[in-house]
Design an enzyme around this catalytic site. Structure first.
Site, PDB file in Angstrom:
ATOM      1  N   CYS A  82      -5.954  -1.608   5.381  1.00  0.00           N
ATOM      2  CA  CYS A  82      -6.281  -2.038   6.749  1.00  0.00           C
ATOM      3  C   CYS A  82      -7.465  -1.203   7.213  1.00  0.00           C
ATOM      4  O   CYS A  82      -7.468  -0.652   8.311  1.00  0.00           O
ATOM      5  CB  CYS A  82      -5.105  -1.873   7.669  1.00  0.00           C
ATOM      6  SG  CYS A  82      -4.625  -0.168   7.935  1.00  0.00           S
ATOM      7  N   GLU A 112       0.861  -1.165   0.000  1.00  0.00           N
ATOM      8  CA  GLU A 112       0.000   0.000   0.000  1.00  0.00           C
ATOM      9  C   GLU A 112       0.902   1.220   0.000  1.00  0.00           C
ATOM     10  O   GLU A 112       1.792   1.332   0.832  1.00  0.00           O
ATOM     11  CB  GLU A 112      -0.895   0.028   1.243  1.00  0.00           C
ATOM     12  CG  GLU A 112      -2.037   1.050   1.154  1.00  0.00           C
ATOM     13  CD  GLU A 112      -1.562   2.486   1.061  1.00  0.00           C
ATOM     14  OE1 GLU A 112      -2.190   3.288   0.353  1.00  0.00           O
ATOM     15  OE2 GLU A 112      -0.538   2.811   1.685  1.00  0.00           O
ATOM     16  N   CYS A 151       2.627  -0.501   4.649  1.00  0.00           N
ATOM     17  CA  CYS A 151       1.499   0.354   4.319  1.00  0.00           C
ATOM     18  C   CYS A 151       1.925   1.791   4.566  1.00  0.00           C
ATOM     19  O   CYS A 151       1.971   2.259   5.709  1.00  0.00           O
ATOM     20  CB  CYS A 151       0.277   0.025   5.144  1.00  0.00           C
ATOM     21  SG  CYS A 151      -1.076   1.108   4.699  1.00  0.00           S
ATOM     22  N   HIS A 190      -8.006   2.080  11.921  1.00  0.00           N
ATOM     23  CA  HIS A 190      -7.886   3.441  12.441  1.00  0.00           C
ATOM     24  C   HIS A 190      -9.210   3.920  13.027  1.00  0.00           C
ATOM     25  O   HIS A 190      -9.228   4.716  13.963  1.00  0.00           O
ATOM     26  CB  HIS A 190      -7.398   4.380  11.347  1.00  0.00           C
ATOM     27  CG  HIS A 190      -5.987   4.117  10.934  1.00  0.00           C
ATOM     28  ND1 HIS A 190      -4.910   4.533  11.679  1.00  0.00           N
ATOM     29  CD2 HIS A 190      -5.476   3.438   9.888  1.00  0.00           C
ATOM     30  CE1 HIS A 190      -3.792   4.139  11.089  1.00  0.00           C
ATOM     31  NE2 HIS A 190      -4.116   3.465  10.007  1.00  0.00           N
ATOM     32  N   CYS A 209      -6.156   4.701   5.810  1.00  0.00           N
ATOM     33  CA  CYS A 209      -5.854   3.533   4.988  1.00  0.00           C
ATOM     34  C   CYS A 209      -7.081   2.710   4.641  1.00  0.00           C
ATOM     35  O   CYS A 209      -7.881   2.388   5.504  1.00  0.00           O
ATOM     36  CB  CYS A 209      -4.849   2.634   5.681  1.00  0.00           C
ATOM     37  SG  CYS A 209      -4.439   1.215   4.636  1.00  0.00           S
ATOM     38  N   CYS A 213      -0.680   4.475   5.724  1.00  0.00           N
ATOM     39  CA  CYS A 213      -0.821   4.341   7.172  1.00  0.00           C
ATOM     40  C   CYS A 213       0.335   5.039   7.874  1.00  0.00           C
ATOM     41  O   CYS A 213       0.127   5.890   8.728  1.00  0.00           O
ATOM     42  CB  CYS A 213      -0.802   2.869   7.557  1.00  0.00           C
ATOM     43  SG  CYS A 213      -2.421   2.154   7.704  1.00  0.00           S
ATOM     44  N   SER A 242       3.324   0.881  10.433  1.00  0.00           N
ATOM     45  CA  SER A 242       4.336   1.146   9.413  1.00  0.00           C
ATOM     46  C   SER A 242       5.206   2.340   9.770  1.00  0.00           C
ATOM     47  O   SER A 242       6.290   2.507   9.218  1.00  0.00           O
ATOM     48  CB  SER A 242       3.676   1.343   8.049  1.00  0.00           C
ATOM     49  OG  SER A 242       3.011   0.154   7.683  1.00  0.00           O
ATOM     50  N   ARG A 286      -0.754  -5.080  10.753  1.00  0.00           N
ATOM     51  CA  ARG A 286       0.669  -4.812  10.533  1.00  0.00           C
ATOM     52  C   ARG A 286       1.414  -4.451  11.809  1.00  0.00           C
ATOM     53  O   ARG A 286       2.614  -4.209  11.772  1.00  0.00           O
ATOM     54  CB  ARG A 286       0.838  -3.723   9.482  1.00  0.00           C
ATOM     55  CG  ARG A 286       0.520  -4.208   8.090  1.00  0.00           C
ATOM     56  CD  ARG A 286       0.180  -3.085   7.151  1.00  0.00           C
ATOM     57  NE  ARG A 286      -0.330  -3.597   5.888  1.00  0.00           N
ATOM     58  CZ  ARG A 286      -1.543  -4.105   5.721  1.00  0.00           C
ATOM     59  NH1 ARG A 286      -2.376  -4.175   6.748  1.00  0.00           N
ATOM     60  NH2 ARG A 286      -1.933  -4.560   4.549  1.00  0.00           N
TER      61      ARG A 286
HETATM   62  N1  NFV Z   1       0.680   0.119   9.049  1.00  0.00           N
HETATM   63  C1  NFV Z   1      -0.544  -0.025   8.900  1.00  0.00           C
HETATM   64 FE1  NFV Z   1      -2.247  -0.168   8.627  1.00  0.00          FE
HETATM   65  C2  NFV Z   1      -2.362  -1.763   9.352  1.00  0.00           C
HETATM   66  N2  NFV Z   1      -2.461  -2.937   9.691  1.00  0.00           N
HETATM   67  C3  NFV Z   1      -2.543   0.468  10.308  1.00  0.00           C
HETATM   68  O1  NFV Z   1      -2.704   0.795  11.465  1.00  0.00           O
HETATM   69  O2  NFV Z   1      -2.151  -0.720   6.884  1.00  0.00           O
HETATM   70 NI1  NFV Z   1      -2.810   0.366   5.943  1.00  0.00          NI
END
Ligand code: NFV
Ligand code: HEM
Ligand code: HEM
Ligand code: SF4
Ligand code: SF4
Ligand code: F3S
Ligand SMILES: [Mg+2]
Lengths: 556, 383, 264
Positions: free
Chosen positions: A65, A15, A550, A69, A62, A553, A505, A482
């Site tokens: 995922c 991502e 990601c 959030h 994001c 993120c 990330s 992640r």
């Molecule tokens: N790093 C990240 Fe995420 C995840 N899992 C967020 O908290 O991916 Ni978009």
């Protein structure tokens, strides 16, 4: 032989926008720089808004995922305003987040990671019968039969025959680092396609409770999806049956396809158990509260810290010891760029100092990324499935010990092999199995509550801002697919005064800090890391993808 | 669905030939066309023309550029049902560049895009997700050392048409929300000389995107769109006028608090801030993820994610009306209004009283009481 | 009464009731043509209705139980709202026509009191209202300058309400005439939410205006014995020929204290 500068930008099958630069000498990597090249400023955008709306904005950090959030955000606000959500709401959030783990990890393995290990072109020369034999030897999955594999192979052959290679164009096919026999490749490609359809079906759990995916809806104080068995427009027996079906479907695929494939493929790449370990410290904030998020005892995945790969002691995790540095990042701090700030004092003042595009190299720049550098008591940390499994393993978590042990046994390697690129990829599979099994428990709890007449999904006591303190602050944690995620919010006069996120990330992709410590990506790439052909940096993709980057993120 | 075939689509061979090879029955193919025709709002009557057009097609090139975004829109397209993403990528189109899915990385990926853009100059379809940061000369989003804006301009130059997928690609979505730190803007603000279609939503429903692609292949042009550039077949009507809870709205049956009695009866979400009355979207009709459900169906008010700059214009999400100077209209502002109205009435009474007092006092001072009867100018003058 | 005065009175529009001539030294002055009176009352009633129904639309006070299909509460309120809106429009059309066809008390010019003289008078009115002293008031047969601005603002406000209202109304039929005719409104205000907001906010103007307006007309009626209120029914009012007025010459002598500087 002189060291060569290698640039990989864009890193694909992740991502977001990640740029990796390395120094390669004689087939090994001697230096590495991870640069996040996209910034949006969502933390800044949060200020002045209604805390009850925050989850929707931060969820757009994001869409891969998605949900994580949003949940971290509602937890932060609920912590600040001291709201306890009804048990059902907590369980539903676990189900939603659990299915996110499963779907996210499977997509990562097949669609983002697999092509680093699987040579699609070699699958063309596979013998479907042998492939079926191999597949059946590791799993009872119904589609593991010759006819199916043959069909896939024919489809693939003709596809390649068109010369319109689409997403497979310019892959590093035939690279010496590909070790799988054609049959294993064919099996993997076939499951690559199956997984595409599977993920679409199981993620509908989000749609049942949140109305859509990506980006289902959440609610401060609970969940908006009311439960009433005797209505058509609510969570009723029909929807619950649908959910139960998805949970079963998810578990079957994980146990019969993902996990066996992972073990089988890993068996051909054991040497990667000694490559790309990197940062030796691990952080897990814990996840899946079975009662209230503030009751850490009730977490299915335990929180904790492991230092220097020492699995004999698990240190307590305390979010107050987190601080973010920007020494190598394109930001400024009012108090000076070498300070570390706890998120409750956190600042987001972007200040680009890199070369004006178009540019060739970032290495050598003092600041070279939009990623901040979070540190725990000043130490760089690795977060993610491996961190969670190690913390669980070291703190004697029964389910985790059992499955990790089994995996090590199957691969005939010791725990040391966990600190590696292979270890990260394996740990992701292990926790997926655990969560896939756990889903049934949570679903059972939900049903039991409803049976017992408890259908509450929302606590309205503190919904009205007139019931809020003039000033408050909260911390919302969540161990996302992640890794460890934290949202820190400060609320004044009913509006958000400060909002800071430290994201998985951000930890893993962080640049060098004030002491020059590298982040997890960078450290992994210089830890006994091969690079056979600088113009075909397949090995780098393997290690970077093992983190499931990601970037949207990480920077947000 | 017909595309799930063992036979891939040979270069040069038309879809018709391709289907014969793949042994796909004419019937199931026509079924698919009917399905598409309906999604496209053409009515199943149009199925034959869809079929005809599709049969004549060859796998057209699609370049998918990802800019300043969350990738939710890409994920949404991964959820499509007709055609599925696998079928789409292997059989319907030739997706020559997609950072999320492609095998190649770095220079190899850049080369793949460059080659394809050169080979199919003027004919490829450009799909764009994400916004373009304009502040600081665009350094808030770069790829391969170049600003994303430059990548966009290069990719747009050779494109036959552009499909801007998601709120980011047209309005900048969340990163363009106040105070828009990076100066994020949509494709239409950068590219002026190409047809651009706006598949609105944060994200939009994946099938709306694939349906649009099929429309383009079928009729060789983008579908008709509204004043916001949104295709009418999907965004032609207001959620409020297609909503499954509308009967409750008209009846006067509203959820007053989440999870209250009324919520458990699936009543209308108007009073908890639903933006359905101001939002155009296919959600109530096509619903999400294989018709599983949709936001309002799951008890949460619509937040208007298909409308311009909704992060600012539709907030706060749990109040029907925008705030004024940081104050909720339904709460604070209305009570001010009511207070003024009542105040006016009270003031009027008080003023009347004072006026009469004043009259009497003056009459006393001029010890001249008004003779009743016909008025005289004298009186008009001194009261 | 002077012959000029008689001529002046003869010059009234053809369909006005023949006027009683001077009675003693009192003169009947014709102020409000039937069109104005009709539009006034129609507008007055529909505005009251629009506010009442509008408030319900924005805050449905009570909910109905049972099958949705057996109720249509909000539906009825919205219908009433739109019906009243229709009457308001009709009244509006008449009034607009009469802004140009009416007599000098009714013309558009009688609603824009921005000559130096009128502004001075306006100030005097404010002063008199503030001191509760009606002796300081200049005399007007038609609307006094202060009333004029109040009415003008009501007209402006109502025009906005009509535009924003129909802009919302049109949404249920995209591409329909209302949708198309008022498409410029959301475009101008930056989206439907703002259209709704403006519509909602301005609606508070009406209850405020109502009481003040009604009070002031009754007040002047009582103080000036001019029969102002009845004038909105009968169309005219009696004035003393000995008196003088800012906006009309009935042949009297200047006797207004504030003008020849007299004080209490
Ligand atoms: N790093 C990240 Fe995420 C995840 N899992 C967020 O908290 O991916 Ni978009
Ligand atoms: C000037 C007198 C008027 C007043 C005081 C008034 C008042 C209101 C109020 C308070 C609302 C509720 C707004 C909200 O909070 O959502 C409303 C809604 C509305 N009004 Fe008016 N209004 C007036 C004139 C009109 C006119 C002339 C129309 C033209 C058709 C109109 C059409 C509407 C519509 C369509 C709605 C929204 C109803 C719905 O979406 O269900 N209004 N009005
Ligand atoms: C909300 C309800 C009402 C509204 C919106 C309203 C509005 C108006 C307007 C706009 C005018 C100016 C006429 C013109 O020149 O165009 C006016 C004049 C007048 N209205 Fe009303 N009116 C209302 C209710 C009433 C009521 C209840 C009465 C009687 C008690 C009344 C008595 C009068 C009188 C006597 C005049 C002429 C006063 C003058 O010369 O300044 N109105 N009204
Ligand atoms: S439009 Fe919304 S979902 Fe799509 S990329 Fe932008 S933020 Fe993500
Ligand atoms: S739920 Fe929303 S869209 Fe549906 S009827 Fe009520 S207000 Fe309209
Ligand atoms: S929020 Fe968006 S998804 Fe549909 S229901 Fe509203 S448009
Ligand atoms: Mg942050």
């Amino acid at each position: 032989m002189a060291s060569t500068k290698v640039v990989i930008d864009p890193i694909t099958r992740i991502e977001g926008h990640l740029r990796i630069e390395v120094q390669a000498d004689a087939g090994k990597i001697s230096g590495s720089w991870a640069s996040a090249t996209m910034f949006r400023g969502i933390e800044t955008i949060m200020t002045g808004r209604d805390p009850r709306d925050a989850w929707a904005y931060t969820q757009r950090i994001c869409g891969v995922c998605t949900t994580v959030h949003a949940i971290a955000s509602v937890r932060a606000v609920e912590d600040a305003l001291d709201i306890t959500v009804p048990r059902n709401a907590n369980i539903i959030r676990n189900l939603v987040h659990g299915m996110q783990y499963i779907q996210d990890h499977v997509i990562h393995f097949y669609h983002l990671h697999a092509l680093d290990w699987v040579d699609v072109v070699s699958a063309l020369s596979a013998d479907p019968d042998k492939a079926a034999a191999l597949a059946r030897s590791i799993s009872p999955w119904p589609n593991n039969d010759a006819a199916h594999f043959r069909a896939v192979q024919v489809r693939l052959k003709k596809f390649v025959g068109t010369g319109q290679l689409g997403i497979f164009a310019n892959g590093y096919w035939g690279h010496p680092a590909y070790k799988l026999p054609p049959e294993a490749n064919l099996m993997a490609v076939s499951h690559y396609l199956e997984a595409l359809d599977w993920q679409r079906d199981v993620i509908r759990l989000h749609t049942v409770f949140g109305g859509k995916n990506p980006h289902p809806n959440f609610l401060v104080g609970g969940m908006a999806s009311a439960i009433n068995l005797d209505e058509t427009a609510t969570i009723n027996a029909v929807r619950l049956a649908d959910v139960q079906g998805m949970i079963r479907k998810a578990k079957d695929f994980v146990e019969q396809v993902y996990w066996p494939d992972l073990v089988a493929i890993a068996g051909f790449y054991k040497e990667w158990g000694a490559i790309g370990g990197g940062v030796p410290n691990f952080l897990a904030c814990g996840e899946f509260p079975e009662s209230d998020p503030r009751d850490l005892k009730s977490l299915y995945f335990p929180p904790g810290i492991i230092l220097d790969k020492d699995l004999t002691t698990v240190h307590e995790y305390d979010h107050k010891k987190v601080a973010e540095y920007i020494t190598s990042s394109w930001y400024t701090y009012d108090g000076g760029d070498d300070k570390g700030l706890h998120p409750w004092e956190g600042e987001t003042n972007p200040k680009y100092t890199g070369p004006t595009p178009p540019y060739e190299y970032l290495q050598g720049e003092k600041k070279y990324t939009w990623m901040k550098a979070p540190r725990y008591e000043g130490k760089a940390m690795q977060v993610g499935p491996l961190a969670r499994m190690l913390v669980g393993y070291a703190s004697g978590h029964a389910d985790i010990k059992e499955l990790v042990g089994a995996a090590l046994g199957k691969l005939q390697v010791g725990p040391a092999a966990l600190f590696s690129t292979l270890g990260r990829t394996a740990a992701r599979g292990i926790e997926t199995v655990l969560v896939a099994r756990k889903m049934e428990d949570w679903f059972g709890q939900l049903i039991a509550n409803v049976k017992a007449g408890d259908t509450a999904t929302f606590n309205k006591d503190k919904w009205d801002p007139s019931r809020w303190p003039k000033k408050s602050q909260g911390y919302g944690y969540l161990d996302a697919p992640r890794g460890a995620l934290g949202h820190w919010v400060q609320i004044e006069d009913g509006k958000i005064a400060r909002y800071q996120c430290v994201v998985p990330s951000t930890w893993n992709c962080s640049p060098r800090d004030a002491q020059g410590q590298m982040g997890a990506y960078e450290a992994a790439l210089v830890d006994n890391h091969p690079l056979a052909r600088p113009d075909q940096p397949l090995e780098i993709l393997r290690t970077i993808h093992s983190f499931d980057p990601c970037l949207a993120c990480g920077v947000h | 669905m017909f595309i799930r075939s063992a036979e891939p689509w040979l270069d040069g061979s038309t879809l018709g030939e391709h289907l014969e090879e793949s042994g796909v029955s004419r019937r199931s193919f026509l079924e698919f066309c009917a399905e598409m025709a309906v999604i496209l709002g053409l009515g199943s009557a149009a199925a034959p023309s869809v079929a005809q057009a599709l049969e004549a097609q060859q796998r057209p090139t699609v370049i998918w550029l990802e800019m300043q975004e969350c990738t939710g829109c890409v994920e949404s397209v991964l959820r499509t049902e007709a055609p599925t993403i696998g079928d789409l990528v292997l059989d319907v189109i030739s997706l020559d560049y997609s950072e999320t899915l492609m095998a190649a990385a770095g220079h190899a990926a850049e080369k793949a895009r460059a080659d394809s853009m050169a080979k199919h100059k003027g004919s490829y379809l450009l799909v764009v997700t994400g916004s373009v940061p304009t502040k600081e000369d665009g350094i808030y989003c770069t790829m391969a050392g170049k600003t994303i804006r430059q990548h966009l301009e290069e990719a747009a130059a050779g494109a036959a048409a552009i499909i801007a997928v998601g709120a980011c690609a047209h309005w900048g979505s969340v990163q363009a929300a106040r105070p828009n730190p990076t100066g994020a803007v949509g494709v239409r603000d950068i590219i002026k000389n190409k047809p651009i279609l706006n598949i609105a939503g944060c994200p939009p429903i994946g099938d709306t995107v694939t349906a649009t692609v099929v429309h383009y292949l079928t009729f060789g042009r983008l579908p008709a769109s509204d004043h916001e550039g949104r295709p009418l077949f999907a965004y032609g009507n207001r959620i409020h006028d297609q909503c499954s809870r509308r009967a409750h709205f008209d009846a006067g049956q509203y959820v007053e608090n989440f999870d209250d009695e009324n919520a458990r009866r699936g009543w209308c979400l108007y009073q908890v801030g639903c933006k359905g009355p101001a939002t155009y979207s296919p959600c109530p009709i096509t619903q999400w993820n294989q018709r599983t459900n949709w936001p309002i169906g799951a008890g949460h008010p619509c937040i208007g994610c298909t409308e311009p700059y909704f992060w600012d214009t539709m907030a706060p999400f749990y109040q029907r009306l925008p705030e004024v100077g940081g104050f909720g209209v339904e709460g604070r502002i209305d009570s001010i209004g009511a207070t003024l109205a009542v105040g006016a009435a009270a003031g009027v009474v008080a003023h009347a009283g004072m006026t009469v007092m004043h009259q009497i006092r003056r009459r006393r001072s001029t010890n001249q009481l008004p003779e009743s009867g016909s008025p005289s100018s004298g009186e008009t003058n001194d009261g | 009464m002077t012959p000029e005065r008689a001529k002046q009175l003869d010059r009234l529009p053809w369909f006005e009731v023949r006027l009683p001539r001077a009675r003693g030294d009192f003169t009947w002055i014709y102020l409000w043509g039937a069109p104005l009176r009709v539009s006034h009352w129609v507008a007055a009633l529909s505005l009251v209705a629009l506010f009442a129904t509008g408030i319900f639309i924005s805050q449905p006070l009570f909910v109905t139980n049972g099958e949705a299909s057996s109720h249509f509460l909000m539906g009825r309120f919205r219908f009433a709202h739109f019906l009243a809106a229709t009457f308001l429009i009709m009244a509006g059309i008449i009034r607009v026509y009469w802004l140009f066809a009416g007599n000098k008390f009714e013309r558009w010019s009688a609603l824009v009191p921005f000559t130096r003289r009128n502004l001075r008078a306006m100030f005097q009115f404010l002063k008199s209202y503030a001191t509760f002293n009606s002796r300081l008031q200049p005399h007007f047969v038609g609307h006094n300058p202060l009333a004029q601005v109040a009415y003008t603002s009501i007209y402006v406000g109502t025009t906005i309400m009509i535009c924003t209202g129909f802009a919302m109304y049109g949404q249920s039929n995209p591409g329909g005439i209302f949708y198309t005719a008022f498409a410029w409104v959301p475009a101008l205000l930056g989206g439907l939410q703002n259209v709704r907001l403006v519509h909602h906010l301005i609606s508070w103007l009406y209850p405020i205006f109502f009481s003040i307006h009604v009070y002031l007309v009754i007040r002047s009626d009582y103080l000036e014995r001019g029969g102002v209120v009845s004038s909105m029914f009968t169309g005219g009012t009696y004035v003393s020929s000995r008196d003088t007025f800012e906006d009309c010459d009935v042949g009297g002598q200047p006797s207004v204290p504030w003008r020849n500087g007299a004080h209490e």
